[in-house]
Design a protein around this motif. Structure first.
Motif, PDB file in Angstrom:
ATOM      1  N   ALA A 121     104.397 -41.832  87.309  1.00 52.16           N
ATOM      2  CA  ALA A 121     103.789 -43.116  86.949  1.00 52.16           C
ATOM      3  C   ALA A 121     103.206 -43.007  85.551  1.00 52.16           C
ATOM      4  CB  ALA A 121     102.706 -43.493  87.960  1.00 52.16           C
ATOM      5  N   VAL A 132     103.800 -48.284  84.620  1.00 53.78           N
ATOM      6  CA  VAL A 132     102.496 -48.894  84.886  1.00 53.78           C
ATOM      7  C   VAL A 132     102.194 -49.840  83.731  1.00 53.78           C
ATOM      8  CG1 VAL A 132     100.076 -48.430  85.433  1.00 53.78           C
ATOM      9  CG2 VAL A 132     101.839 -46.777  86.082  1.00 53.78           C
ATOM     10  N   ASP A 151     100.726 -51.125  92.948  1.00 57.46           N
ATOM     11  CA  ASP A 151      99.579 -50.265  92.668  1.00 57.46           C
ATOM     12  C   ASP A 151      98.316 -51.072  92.953  1.00 57.46           C
ATOM     13  OD1 ASP A 151      97.902 -48.254  91.791  1.00 57.46           O
ATOM     14  OD2 ASP A 151      98.199 -48.686  89.667  1.00 57.46           O
ATOM     15  N   ASP A 196     102.174 -39.978  98.024  1.00 58.71           N
ATOM     16  CA  ASP A 196     101.315 -40.331  96.894  1.00 58.71           C
ATOM     17  C   ASP A 196     100.539 -39.066  96.547  1.00 58.71           C
ATOM     18  OD1 ASP A 196      99.580 -41.380  95.049  1.00 58.71           O
ATOM     19  OD2 ASP A 196      98.424 -42.568  96.486  1.00 58.71           O
ATOM     20  N   GLN A 217      98.182 -37.236  94.754  1.00 59.85           N
ATOM     21  CA  GLN A 217      97.015 -37.292  93.883  1.00 59.85           C
ATOM     22  C   GLN A 217      96.472 -35.877  93.710  1.00 59.85           C
ATOM     23  OE1 GLN A 217      94.194 -40.186  95.356  1.00 59.85           O
ATOM     24  NE2 GLN A 217      95.765 -41.727  95.683  1.00 59.85           N
ATOM     25  N   MET A 271     100.929 -39.196  89.153  1.00 57.77           N
ATOM     26  CA  MET A 271     100.398 -39.852  87.972  1.00 57.77           C
ATOM     27  C   MET A 271     100.537 -38.905  86.781  1.00 57.77           C
ATOM     28  SD  MET A 271      99.353 -42.919  88.647  1.00 57.77           S
ATOM     29  CE  MET A 271      98.298 -43.238  87.234  1.00 57.77           C
ATOM     30  N   TRP A 272     101.194 -39.367  85.736  1.00 56.43           N
ATOM     31  CA  TRP A 272     101.468 -38.519  84.584  1.00 56.43           C
ATOM     32  C   TRP A 272     100.210 -37.859  84.001  1.00 56.43           C
ATOM     33  CZ3 TRP A 272     104.711 -35.590  82.320  1.00 56.43           C
ATOM     34  CH2 TRP A 272     104.535 -35.224  80.980  1.00 56.43           C
ATOM     35  N   GLU A 296      97.619 -36.813  85.393  1.00 61.20           N
ATOM     36  CA  GLU A 296      97.120 -35.778  86.292  1.00 61.20           C
ATOM     37  C   GLU A 296      97.970 -34.515  86.265  1.00 61.20           C
ATOM     38  OE1 GLU A 296      96.758 -37.317  90.225  1.00 61.20           O
ATOM     39  OE2 GLU A 296      95.120 -38.679  89.734  1.00 61.20           O
TER      40      GLU A 296
END
Length: 257
Positions: free
Chosen positions: A6, A25, A84, A158, A160, A242-243, A245
């Protein structure tokens, strides 16, 4: 398993060099049930459309918003859309999701949506299951999600990235989030012994400050790779990262055994 990164428009070029599909995004819900787009490169094609509901007005005309998403997917060659959505489910959001899933499926595209919107996941939509847990068992968490939502092929991970500092006893299960620099400084100061939790699929260490025991839980490339392999082995269809992260470790993440 399909792996998605993302990215915002400013991150897309850097992330694209790693060969993974991008979730852009770059979209949010505007007034009048419109689809607003950030400054996306005109040449951007392929991947997923990711739309946010952050500070968005009510969706008064879900059909109009669905039509806007479909037009953008056709224009950009997107293979689907990611909702999202951060706010608690509301009726207008649920109605939009319920209409968008079949509309995308009719064009052989896929809708991905958060687990709390699972009730709207009909006709081929895929439910995202968060892997960032601080208690219990990741395997059990994923199996329970598969049982609840029609099987692993209807689910995506997902992923995270965990970086959390808990003061024990952490009865609420809530900890203090750490960013990359805070975790690095903490590890340098404490020089702790590192351990791996098979149940949580994460690394951890403990330290003491002001007579309080702290439990730090975190992910690295190896733990994220193992989470991806766990999901793939169970039949999950995709995973999202998420890029920001993972950009420091993306080259080391390996989904293959």
């Amino acid at each position: 398993m399909q792996l998605y990164l993302a990215v915002t428009p400013g991150e897309a070029r850097e992330a694209a060099q790693y060969g993974h599909t991008l979730a852009h995004v770059a979209y949010r819900i505007g007034s009048g049930s419109t689809l607003l787009r950030q400054n996306l490169n005109l040449q951007t094609r392929g991947g997923l459309l990711s739309v946010s509901d952050r500070e968005a007005p009510p969706i008064g005309d879900p059909d109009a918003l669905c039509a806007a998403v479909l037009r953008e997917c056709g224009r950009r060659g997107y293979t689907g859309a990611l909702l999202d959505f951060e706010e608690p489910p509301r009726q207008d959001r649920l109605e939009f999701a319920q209409r968008l899933g079949p509309a995308l499926a009719a064009g052989r595209r896929t809708l991905y949506l958060p687990e709390r919107y699972a009730q709207a996941a009909g006709n081929g939509a895929v439910v995202l299951v968060c892997t960032a847990i601080s208690g219990g068992s990741l395997n059990q968490r994923l199996q329970e999600a598969a049982d609840a939502h029609g099987g692993a092929p209807r689910l995506a991970l997902d992923v995270q990235r965990l970086r959390m500092d808990f003061r024990l006893p952490a009865r609420s299960g809530e900890g203090e989030p750490l960013d990359e620099e805070q975790l690095r400084q903490l590890m340098e100061r404490e020089s702790p012994s590192m351990f791996f939790s098979q149940e949580l699929c994460a690394r951890y260490f403990t330290y003491t400050r002001n007579r309080e025991i702290h439990f730090v839980l975190f992910d690295d490339a190896d733990t994220i790779s193992q989470k991806l392999r766990t999901g793939a082995g169970m039949g999950f269809t995709a995973a999202f990262l998420m890029w920001p992260e993972v950009k420091d470790i993306i080259a080391k993440i390996n989904i293959r055994t």
